[in-house]
Motif scaffolding. Structure first.
Motif, PDB file in Angstrom:
ATOM      1  N   ALA A  20       0.978  -1.061   0.125  1.00 56.96           N
ATOM      2  CA  ALA A  20      -0.165  -0.179   0.087  1.00 56.96           C
ATOM      3  C   ALA A  20       0.749   1.053  -0.032  1.00 56.96           C
ATOM      4  O   ALA A  20       0.668   2.144  -0.624  1.00 56.96           O
ATOM      5  CB  ALA A  20      -0.869  -0.102   0.923  1.00 56.96           C
ATOM      6  N   GLY A  23       2.205   1.881  -3.367  1.00 57.04           N
ATOM      7  CA  GLY A  23       1.162   2.678  -4.154  1.00 57.04           C
ATOM      8  C   GLY A  23       0.866   4.124  -3.889  1.00 57.04           C
ATOM      9  O   GLY A  23       0.890   4.854  -4.613  1.00 57.04           O
ATOM     10  N   ALA A  24       0.894   4.287  -2.549  1.00 56.69           N
ATOM     11  CA  ALA A  24       0.426   5.458  -2.245  1.00 56.69           C
ATOM     12  C   ALA A  24       1.783   6.705  -2.431  1.00 56.69           C
ATOM     13  O   ALA A  24       1.320   7.731  -2.653  1.00 56.69           O
ATOM     14  CB  ALA A  24       0.218   5.719  -0.576  1.00 56.69           C
ATOM     15  N   ARG A  53      -2.440  -4.907 -14.731  1.00 57.67           N
ATOM     16  CA  ARG A  53      -2.524  -3.541 -15.249  1.00 57.67           C
ATOM     17  C   ARG A  53      -2.871  -3.549 -16.562  1.00 57.67           C
ATOM     18  O   ARG A  53      -3.466  -2.386 -17.097  1.00 57.67           O
ATOM     19  CB  ARG A  53      -1.096  -3.186 -15.089  1.00 57.67           C
ATOM     20  N   ALA A  75      -6.727   9.204 -12.517  1.00 61.20           N
ATOM     21  CA  ALA A  75      -6.791   8.717 -10.908  1.00 61.20           C
ATOM     22  C   ALA A  75      -7.578   7.642 -11.013  1.00 61.20           C
ATOM     23  O   ALA A  75      -7.016   6.571 -10.116  1.00 61.20           O
ATOM     24  CB  ALA A  75      -7.583   9.821 -10.294  1.00 61.20           C
ATOM     25  N   TRP A  76      -8.695   7.110 -11.699  1.00 54.33           N
ATOM     26  CA  TRP A  76      -9.140   5.995 -11.682  1.00 54.33           C
ATOM     27  C   TRP A  76      -8.100   4.827 -11.905  1.00 54.33           C
ATOM     28  O   TRP A  76      -8.144   3.434 -11.293  1.00 54.33           O
ATOM     29  CB  TRP A  76     -10.436   5.876 -12.554  1.00 54.33           C
ATOM     30  N   THR A  78      -4.931   4.876 -11.732  1.00 51.82           N
ATOM     31  CA  THR A  78      -3.909   4.667 -10.481  1.00 51.82           C
ATOM     32  C   THR A  78      -4.347   4.275  -9.086  1.00 51.82           C
ATOM     33  O   THR A  78      -3.712   3.301  -8.747  1.00 51.82           O
ATOM     34  CB  THR A  78      -3.259   6.084 -10.247  1.00 51.82           C
ATOM     35  N   ASP A  79      -5.576   4.553  -8.639  1.00 51.10           N
ATOM     36  CA  ASP A  79      -6.187   3.895  -7.667  1.00 51.10           C
ATOM     37  C   ASP A  79      -6.418   2.597  -7.710  1.00 51.10           C
ATOM     38  O   ASP A  79      -6.252   1.783  -6.836  1.00 51.10           O
ATOM     39  CB  ASP A  79      -7.501   4.828  -7.407  1.00 51.10           C
ATOM     40  N   ALA A  80      -7.252   2.253  -8.997  1.00 49.24           N
ATOM     41  CA  ALA A  80      -7.506   0.751  -9.190  1.00 49.24           C
ATOM     42  C   ALA A  80      -5.985  -0.196  -9.350  1.00 49.24           C
ATOM     43  O   ALA A  80      -5.878  -1.127  -8.542  1.00 49.24           O
ATOM     44  CB  ALA A  80      -8.122   0.556 -10.339  1.00 49.24           C
ATOM     45  N   VAL A  82      -3.119   0.457  -7.595  1.00 47.19           N
ATOM     46  CA  VAL A  82      -2.765   0.586  -6.016  1.00 47.19           C
ATOM     47  C   VAL A  82      -3.537  -0.633  -5.213  1.00 47.19           C
ATOM     48  O   VAL A  82      -3.044  -1.540  -4.753  1.00 47.19           O
ATOM     49  CB  VAL A  82      -2.886   1.970  -5.263  1.00 47.19           C
ATOM     50  N   VAL A  83      -4.946  -0.748  -5.422  1.00 48.03           N
ATOM     51  CA  VAL A  83      -5.783  -1.449  -4.694  1.00 48.03           C
ATOM     52  C   VAL A  83      -5.332  -2.912  -5.550  1.00 48.03           C
ATOM     53  O   VAL A  83      -5.303  -3.761  -4.431  1.00 48.03           O
ATOM     54  CB  VAL A  83      -7.246  -1.348  -4.959  1.00 48.03           C
ATOM     55  N   THR A  86      -2.001  -4.017  -3.941  1.00 52.24           N
ATOM     56  CA  THR A  86      -2.019  -4.395  -2.606  1.00 52.24           C
ATOM     57  C   THR A  86      -2.817  -5.707  -2.346  1.00 52.24           C
ATOM     58  O   THR A  86      -2.329  -6.600  -1.283  1.00 52.24           O
ATOM     59  CB  THR A  86      -2.797  -3.309  -1.881  1.00 52.24           C
TER      60      THR A  86
END
Length: 113
Positions: A20, A23-24, A53, A75-76, A78-80, A82-83, A86
């Motif tokens: 996490a 990704g953050a 990916r 953003a969608w 990148t966020d997807a 990272v999730v 993780t």
């Protein structure tokens, strides 16, 4: 026996936090730590990161853009990512715990025989 469960839970949490944080912060060192901590199952997770990916970009590209005008990721995506990363590394940590327990149990039965 409770100590080993506690240690396994801490190990899985450490890997999840490391992935996490990777990704953050966008720092690859955290992802590298997650891979190294989950070897050999982490290699499968590393390959799965690239497959996921590609799937996110391909399927998401059907509905919306996968690049912003400045060339960065939306953003969608990148966020997807990272999730997904993780979750993949956390699953690799859990699988590593199961592999280690199975190996340990097999080793104990061979010693007893």
């Amino acid at each position: 026996m409770r100590t080993s469960r506690w240690a396994a839970a801490c190990y899985v949490a450490l890997v999840a936090v490391s992935a996490a944080l990777g990704g953050a912060t966008g720092n690859g060192r955290f992802y590298l730590a997650a891979v190294v901590l989950t070897l050999p199952v982490g290699l499968v997770a590393l390959v799965a990161v690239y497959v996921v990916r590609g799937l996110l970009t391909g399927v998401g590209g059907l509905f919306t853009g996968t690049r912003l005008p400045d060339g960065s990721d939306p953003a969608w995506l990148t966020d997807a990512g990272v999730v997904a990363n993780t979750l993949l590394f956390t699953a690799a940590a859990v699988a590593t715990v199961f592999v280690a327990r199975r190996f340990s149990a097999r080793r104990r039965t061979h010693r007893a025989a």
